[in-house]
Design a protein around this motif. Sequence first.
Motif, PDB file in Angstrom:
ATOM      1  N   LYS A   1      43.586  35.913  40.717  1.00 19.18           N
ATOM      2  CA  LYS A   1      44.752  35.099  41.063  1.00 19.18           C
ATOM      3  C   LYS A   1      45.877  35.312  40.065  1.00 19.18           C
ATOM      4  O   LYS A   1      47.040  35.514  40.450  1.00 19.18           O
ATOM      5  N   VAL A   2      45.535  35.297  38.792  1.00 19.71           N
ATOM      6  CA  VAL A   2      46.544  35.452  37.741  1.00 19.71           C
ATOM      7  C   VAL A   2      47.145  36.852  37.777  1.00 19.71           C
ATOM      8  O   VAL A   2      48.371  37.025  37.713  1.00 19.71           O
ATOM      9  N   ASN A   3      46.308  37.860  37.884  1.00 21.92           N
ATOM     10  CA  ASN A   3      46.808  39.239  37.902  1.00 21.92           C
ATOM     11  C   ASN A   3      47.720  39.486  39.097  1.00 21.92           C
ATOM     12  O   ASN A   3      48.765  40.149  38.973  1.00 21.92           O
ATOM     13  N   ARG A   4      47.319  38.940  40.259  1.00 24.49           N
ATOM     14  CA  ARG A   4      48.159  39.122  41.447  1.00 24.49           C
ATOM     15  C   ARG A   4      49.507  38.410  41.265  1.00 24.49           C
ATOM     16  O   ARG A   4      50.557  38.923  41.678  1.00 24.49           O
ATOM     17  N   SER A   5      49.487  37.268  40.624  1.00 24.84           N
ATOM     18  CA  SER A   5      50.716  36.518  40.379  1.00 24.84           C
ATOM     19  C   SER A   5      51.638  37.275  39.438  1.00 24.84           C
ATOM     20  O   SER A   5      52.861  37.366  39.671  1.00 24.84           O
ATOM     21  N   ILE A   6      51.070  37.822  38.374  1.00 22.23           N
ATOM     22  CA  ILE A   6      51.876  38.571  37.404  1.00 22.23           C
ATOM     23  C   ILE A   6      52.476  39.815  38.058  1.00 22.23           C
ATOM     24  O   ILE A   6      53.663  40.125  37.870  1.00 22.23           O
TER      25      ILE A   6
ATOM     26  N   ASP B   1      45.180  27.252  29.039  1.00 24.14           N
ATOM     27  CA  ASP B   1      45.719  28.054  27.929  1.00 24.14           C
ATOM     28  C   ASP B   1      45.373  29.533  28.093  1.00 24.14           C
ATOM     29  O   ASP B   1      46.145  30.409  27.675  1.00 24.14           O
ATOM     30  N   LEU B   2      44.227  29.819  28.695  1.00 27.25           N
ATOM     31  CA  LEU B   2      43.857  31.217  28.934  1.00 27.25           C
ATOM     32  C   LEU B   2      44.798  31.852  29.959  1.00 27.25           C
ATOM     33  O   LEU B   2      45.177  33.025  29.833  1.00 27.25           O
TER      34      LEU B   2
ATOM     35  N   SER C   1      39.732  33.501  39.214  1.00 29.04           N
ATOM     36  CA  SER C   1      40.970  33.067  38.562  1.00 29.04           C
ATOM     37  C   SER C   1      41.727  34.253  37.975  1.00 29.04           C
ATOM     38  O   SER C   1      42.964  34.295  38.004  1.00 29.04           O
ATOM     39  N   LEU C   2      40.988  35.207  37.430  1.00 32.52           N
ATOM     40  CA  LEU C   2      41.636  36.389  36.874  1.00 32.52           C
ATOM     41  C   LEU C   2      42.351  37.179  37.976  1.00 32.52           C
ATOM     42  O   LEU C   2      43.479  37.667  37.773  1.00 32.52           O
TER      43      LEU C   2
END
Length: 288
Positions: A272-277, A50-51, A269-270
């Motif tokens: 990974k998420v930032n790179r994905s966005i 969810d985060l 994880s942050l």
Amino acid sequence: MEIKQQEYHVAGSNAIPMSVDISFYKSTKALPVVIYAHGINGFKDWGGMDLIAQKFAEAGFAFLKFNFSHNGTTPARPTEFFDLEAYREDSYLKRQKDLERILKFVESPHPELDLDSQNIFLIGHSRGGADAILATAKDARIKALITWAAVSHARTPWDKLSPEEIKDWAEQGNFTRKNGRTGQDLPIGYSLYEEYKAHKAELDVEAAARAIKAPWLIIHGEDDEAVFIKHAYDLKQWQPEARVAVIPETGHTFDRQHPWNTAELPEASLKKVNRSIEFLQEVLSVED
């Protein structure tokens, strides 16, 4: 403005209901959609997903996560491996059907939110990465692909079995793998191996990777202990147009675990998420 999360049930393979949720901010325009496909022994809410959904929603996406139909969970128990008969019969082709149902669901009308079915992006983790590669290669509705710690074959979880072990598997009808978190002995039906033998071309991840035309970002942890980073480099070799981002000093789950009881994502994880966005925003900007 508060992030909304809408819950649904979608009929998956063999009409088994899949639990689905979409996280989003209300908007006056249609929202590009990110679909997340979990891996083996995962589920849509594993380890603080969810985060992650919130981060994508904050960036202007509708983030859809779902439980595959045969992952062993049920709508009443979405975070437990409760239906072990369904788990036993899970397979790559069933999950391809599940993804097809999810894509059709995204394209259907939703009174409570406006989804941009012309901008559908797919993320797959671990075995879900292989599922996502197979789906993207054959479905033009998927406009970009991101794989997180993806395997480069469709032989999970039996690829390391010896010929003698495969013979025993055939005779017994299933073998079991212990889940380190729950302690359960989870059954793997021999039909999974039979499916692979009968549909090798359809389940050829290398061929699918070579065929992908959509933008693709491969993200892998440098110290992945479950799916070695060689898988990422194999995928890159097969699809030279794909980009690769290696997250240093992290493993298969990018430092998350289940349950995840804090309000912040771990640094890996942050990243990974930032790179994905950033990647998806770039894809959108090119389309504009």
